[in-house]
Design a protein around this motif. Structure first.
Motif, PDB file in Angstrom:
ATOM      1  N   SER A 179       0.827  -1.211   0.000  1.00 31.48           N
ATOM      2  CA  SER A 179       0.000   0.000   0.000  1.00 31.48           C
ATOM      3  C   SER A 179       0.859   1.258   0.000  1.00 31.48           C
ATOM      4  O   SER A 179       0.572   2.218  -0.713  1.00 31.48           O
ATOM      5  CB  SER A 179      -0.933   0.003   1.222  1.00 31.48           C
ATOM      6  OG  SER A 179      -1.726  -1.149   1.245  1.00 31.48           O
ATOM      7  N   ALA A 180       1.914   1.252   0.805  1.00 29.17           N
ATOM      8  CA  ALA A 180       2.761   2.442   0.921  1.00 29.17           C
ATOM      9  C   ALA A 180       3.419   2.795  -0.404  1.00 29.17           C
ATOM     10  O   ALA A 180       3.447   3.964  -0.807  1.00 29.17           O
ATOM     11  CB  ALA A 180       3.819   2.210   1.994  1.00 29.17           C
ATOM     12  N   VAL A 181       3.949   1.793  -1.081  1.00 33.66           N
ATOM     13  CA  VAL A 181       4.626   2.047  -2.352  1.00 33.66           C
ATOM     14  C   VAL A 181       3.628   2.511  -3.405  1.00 33.66           C
ATOM     15  O   VAL A 181       3.881   3.459  -4.157  1.00 33.66           O
ATOM     16  CB  VAL A 181       5.394   0.798  -2.827  1.00 33.66           C
ATOM     17  CG1 VAL A 181       6.004   1.031  -4.200  1.00 33.66           C
ATOM     18  CG2 VAL A 181       6.482   0.414  -1.822  1.00 33.66           C
ATOM     19  N   VAL A 182       2.470   1.845  -3.453  1.00 33.17           N
ATOM     20  CA  VAL A 182       1.439   2.214  -4.438  1.00 33.17           C
ATOM     21  C   VAL A 182       0.944   3.628  -4.181  1.00 33.17           C
ATOM     22  O   VAL A 182       0.850   4.449  -5.115  1.00 33.17           O
ATOM     23  CB  VAL A 182       0.270   1.203  -4.398  1.00 33.17           C
ATOM     24  CG1 VAL A 182      -0.892   1.698  -5.247  1.00 33.17           C
ATOM     25  CG2 VAL A 182       0.734  -0.172  -4.868  1.00 33.17           C
ATOM     26  N   ILE A 183       0.615   3.939  -2.932  1.00 33.26           N
ATOM     27  CA  ILE A 183       0.117   5.282  -2.585  1.00 33.26           C
ATOM     28  C   ILE A 183       1.176   6.334  -2.895  1.00 33.26           C
ATOM     29  O   ILE A 183       0.872   7.412  -3.431  1.00 33.26           O
ATOM     30  CB  ILE A 183      -0.291   5.357  -1.101  1.00 33.26           C
ATOM     31  CG1 ILE A 183      -1.495   4.438  -0.820  1.00 33.26           C
ATOM     32  CG2 ILE A 183      -0.596   6.793  -0.680  1.00 33.26           C
ATOM     33  CD1 ILE A 183      -2.737   4.775  -1.610  1.00 33.26           C
ATOM     34  N   ALA A 184       2.433   6.041  -2.569  1.00 33.56           N
ATOM     35  CA  ALA A 184       3.510   6.999  -2.852  1.00 33.56           C
ATOM     36  C   ALA A 184       3.609   7.276  -4.347  1.00 33.56           C
ATOM     37  O   ALA A 184       3.763   8.427  -4.759  1.00 33.56           O
ATOM     38  CB  ALA A 184       4.837   6.462  -2.305  1.00 33.56           C
ATOM     39  N   ARG A 185       3.504   6.237  -5.164  1.00 29.89           N
ATOM     40  CA  ARG A 185       3.589   6.427  -6.611  1.00 29.89           C
ATOM     41  C   ARG A 185       2.410   7.234  -7.134  1.00 29.89           C
ATOM     42  O   ARG A 185       2.582   8.152  -7.947  1.00 29.89           O
ATOM     43  CB  ARG A 185       3.658   5.063  -7.307  1.00 29.89           C
ATOM     44  CG  ARG A 185       4.989   4.359  -7.109  1.00 29.89           C
ATOM     45  CD  ARG A 185       5.044   3.014  -7.799  1.00 29.89           C
ATOM     46  NE  ARG A 185       6.308   2.340  -7.539  1.00 29.89           N
ATOM     47  CZ  ARG A 185       6.600   1.109  -7.919  1.00 29.89           C
ATOM     48  NH1 ARG A 185       5.712   0.388  -8.595  1.00 29.89           N
ATOM     49  NH2 ARG A 185       7.770   0.575  -7.644  1.00 29.89           N
ATOM     50  N   VAL A 186       1.219   6.908  -6.655  1.00 35.60           N
ATOM     51  CA  VAL A 186       0.009   7.606  -7.115  1.00 35.60           C
ATOM     52  C   VAL A 186       0.050   9.084  -6.719  1.00 35.60           C
ATOM     53  O   VAL A 186      -0.360   9.950  -7.490  1.00 35.60           O
ATOM     54  CB  VAL A 186      -1.256   6.924  -6.545  1.00 35.60           C
ATOM     55  CG1 VAL A 186      -2.492   7.785  -6.775  1.00 35.60           C
ATOM     56  CG2 VAL A 186      -1.442   5.545  -7.168  1.00 35.60           C
ATOM     57  N   MET A 187       0.577   9.361  -5.511  1.00 37.21           N
ATOM     58  CA  MET A 187       0.590  10.736  -5.004  1.00 37.21           C
ATOM     59  C   MET A 187       1.876  11.485  -5.356  1.00 37.21           C
ATOM     60  O   MET A 187       2.071  12.626  -4.913  1.00 37.21           O
ATOM     61  CB  MET A 187       0.372  10.724  -3.491  1.00 37.21           C
ATOM     62  CG  MET A 187      -0.973  10.137  -3.081  1.00 37.21           C
ATOM     63  SD  MET A 187      -1.307  10.219  -1.307  1.00 37.21           S
ATOM     64  CE  MET A 187      -1.666  11.967  -1.116  1.00 37.21           C
ATOM     65  N   GLY A 188       2.744  10.854  -6.139  1.00 34.27           N
ATOM     66  CA  GLY A 188       3.970  11.528  -6.563  1.00 34.27           C
ATOM     67  C   GLY A 188       4.990  11.704  -5.465  1.00 34.27           C
ATOM     68  O   GLY A 188       5.806  12.633  -5.500  1.00 34.27           O
ATOM     69  N   LEU A 189       4.987  10.813  -4.484  1.00 36.61           N
ATOM     70  CA  LEU A 189       5.939  10.879  -3.377  1.00 36.61           C
ATOM     71  C   LEU A 189       7.107   9.943  -3.649  1.00 36.61           C
ATOM     72  O   LEU A 189       7.018   9.034  -4.468  1.00 36.61           O
ATOM     73  CB  LEU A 189       5.246  10.470  -2.067  1.00 36.61           C
ATOM     74  CG  LEU A 189       4.029  11.290  -1.649  1.00 36.61           C
ATOM     75  CD1 LEU A 189       3.330  10.630  -0.466  1.00 36.61           C
ATOM     76  CD2 LEU A 189       4.439  12.714  -1.301  1.00 36.61           C
ATOM     77  N   ARG A 190       8.178  10.150  -2.923  1.00 37.36           N
ATOM     78  CA  ARG A 190       9.326   9.249  -3.040  1.00 37.36           C
ATOM     79  C   ARG A 190       8.970   7.872  -2.487  1.00 37.36           C
ATOM     80  O   ARG A 190       8.103   7.733  -1.625  1.00 37.36           O
ATOM     81  CB  ARG A 190      10.525   9.814  -2.284  1.00 37.36           C
ATOM     82  CG  ARG A 190      11.127  11.055  -2.939  1.00 37.36           C
ATOM     83  CD  ARG A 190      12.324  11.551  -2.146  1.00 37.36           C
ATOM     84  NE  ARG A 190      13.394  10.551  -2.105  1.00 37.36           N
ATOM     85  CZ  ARG A 190      14.452  10.633  -1.288  1.00 37.36           C
ATOM     86  NH1 ARG A 190      14.570  11.657  -0.470  1.00 37.36           N
ATOM     87  NH2 ARG A 190      15.379   9.708  -1.311  1.00 37.36           N
ATOM     88  N   ASP A 191       9.660   6.864  -2.987  1.00 41.05           N
ATOM     89  CA  ASP A 191       9.462   5.499  -2.515  1.00 41.05           C
ATOM     90  C   ASP A 191       9.784   5.447  -1.019  1.00 41.05           C
ATOM     91  O   ASP A 191      10.895   5.831  -0.609  1.00 41.05           O
ATOM     92  CB  ASP A 191      10.395   4.553  -3.281  1.00 41.05           C
ATOM     93  CG  ASP A 191      10.094   3.084  -3.023  1.00 41.05           C
ATOM     94  OD1 ASP A 191       9.874   2.704  -1.854  1.00 41.05           O
ATOM     95  OD2 ASP A 191      10.094   2.299  -4.003  1.00 41.05           O
ATOM     96  N   PRO A 192       8.841   4.992  -0.186  1.00 42.17           N
ATOM     97  CA  PRO A 192       9.075   4.995   1.266  1.00 42.17           C
ATOM     98  C   PRO A 192      10.236   4.108   1.693  1.00 42.17           C
ATOM     99  O   PRO A 192      10.789   4.285   2.783  1.00 42.17           O
ATOM    100  CB  PRO A 192       7.746   4.478   1.843  1.00 42.17           C
ATOM    101  CG  PRO A 192       7.114   3.717   0.722  1.00 42.17           C
ATOM    102  CD  PRO A 192       7.525   4.448  -0.529  1.00 42.17           C
ATOM    103  N   ARG A 193      10.639   3.190   0.842  1.00 41.94           N
ATOM    104  CA  ARG A 193      11.773   2.317   1.176  1.00 41.94           C
ATOM    105  C   ARG A 193      13.104   3.050   1.062  1.00 41.94           C
ATOM    106  O   ARG A 193      14.128   2.556   1.530  1.00 41.94           O
ATOM    107  CB  ARG A 193      11.757   1.076   0.278  1.00 41.94           C
ATOM    108  CG  ARG A 193      10.520   0.197   0.486  1.00 41.94           C
ATOM    109  CD  ARG A 193      10.386  -0.859  -0.584  1.00 41.94           C
ATOM    110  NE  ARG A 193      10.182  -0.259  -1.900  1.00 41.94           N
ATOM    111  CZ  ARG A 193      10.117  -0.936  -3.033  1.00 41.94           C
ATOM    112  NH1 ARG A 193      10.244  -2.256  -3.011  1.00 41.94           N
ATOM    113  NH2 ARG A 193       9.925  -0.309  -4.187  1.00 41.94           N
ATOM    114  N   ASP A 194      13.056   4.254   0.457  1.00 46.10           N
ATOM    115  CA  ASP A 194      14.279   5.041   0.264  1.00 46.10           C
ATOM    116  C   ASP A 194      14.275   6.333   1.073  1.00 46.10           C
ATOM    117  O   ASP A 194      15.138   7.193   0.874  1.00 46.10           O
ATOM    118  CB  ASP A 194      14.444   5.390  -1.219  1.00 46.10           C
ATOM    119  CG  ASP A 194      14.551   4.156  -2.101  1.00 46.10           C
ATOM    120  OD1 ASP A 194      15.126   3.145  -1.645  1.00 46.10           O
ATOM    121  OD2 ASP A 194      14.046   4.200  -3.239  1.00 46.10           O
ATOM    122  N   VAL A 195      13.291   6.471   1.983  1.00 44.53           N
ATOM    123  CA  VAL A 195      13.153   7.716   2.749  1.00 44.53           C
ATOM    124  C   VAL A 195      12.994   7.370   4.231  1.00 44.53           C
ATOM    125  O   VAL A 195      12.396   6.352   4.587  1.00 44.53           O
ATOM    126  CB  VAL A 195      11.903   8.506   2.290  1.00 44.53           C
ATOM    127  CG1 VAL A 195      11.797   9.830   3.033  1.00 44.53           C
ATOM    128  CG2 VAL A 195      11.926   8.738   0.797  1.00 44.53           C
TER     129      VAL A 195
END
Length: 195
Positions: free
Chosen positions: A19-35
């Protein structure tokens, strides 16, 4: 009816949708695994992506666990298959096949699994997490406390050995996944909720 034993595999694939990766991509955020903490979960998303992204991530992670169990329960009355389906969704979140097996810590998905497997247990876990979060403002401490108490809740509120064995294993995994947070808590360097 041996096809029913494929349900845990399907549950694992569902759990593997991060969910985190998908939401980050949809919302134009950085990949949470790299932040930040590098954890693809709601708490890390909250710190750099804001409340809306965190709420969506949390909801997605909880729903994975709920849906996996509800689908299994709709198709069979076999407790082993139902419990294994929930556990498989949890493992999918931890080790997502679609995202290089780099998953989250599993707290929200575990909550979703137990809300569907045994609502009293799920509510007890949620209540424990919220109480600890309000008192101490550490997401990790809240998760650790709920994880430690979880087998007791299952033994008390949810009949059946498959449920208890599954919860003991899930709790052990959850605590292990929080080992860096434990070190930070002991050192006084753990980040509080809202910071």
């Amino acid at each position: 009816m041996t096809w029913l034993y494929l349900l845990p595999l399907l549950a694992y694939l569902l759990g593997s949708v991060s969910s985190a990766v998908v939401i980050a991509r949809v919302m134009g955020l950085r990949d949470p695994r790299d932040v930040g903490s590098g954890n693809p979960g709601a708490t890390n998303i909250l710190r750099y992506g804001g409340k809306a992204a965190a709420i969506l991530t949390l909801a997605g992670d909880i729903l994975k666990g709920v849906i996996a169990v509800l689908i299994a329960r709709a198709l069979t009355t076999d407790d082993i298959v139902i419990v294994l389906s929930g556990f498989a969704a949890f493992l999918g979140h931890l080790f997502p096949v679609f995202f290089g097996f780099r998953g989250g810590k599993g707290v929200a998905t575990a909550l979703g699994v137990w809300l569907a497997l045994s609502p009293p247990v799920g509510l007890a876990l949620l209540g424990t997490w919220v109480l600890m979060a309000v008192l101490f403002r550490y997401s990790s401490l809240s998760a650790l406390t709920a994880s430690a108490a979880a087998p007791l809740y299952v033994a008390w509120l949810s009949p059946g050995m498959p449920y208890l064995v599954t919860m003991v294993i899930m709790s052990a995994i959850l605590i292990f996944r929080h080992r860096s947070n434990i070190r930070n808590l002991l050192a006084g360097t753990e980040t509080k909720i809202g910071r």
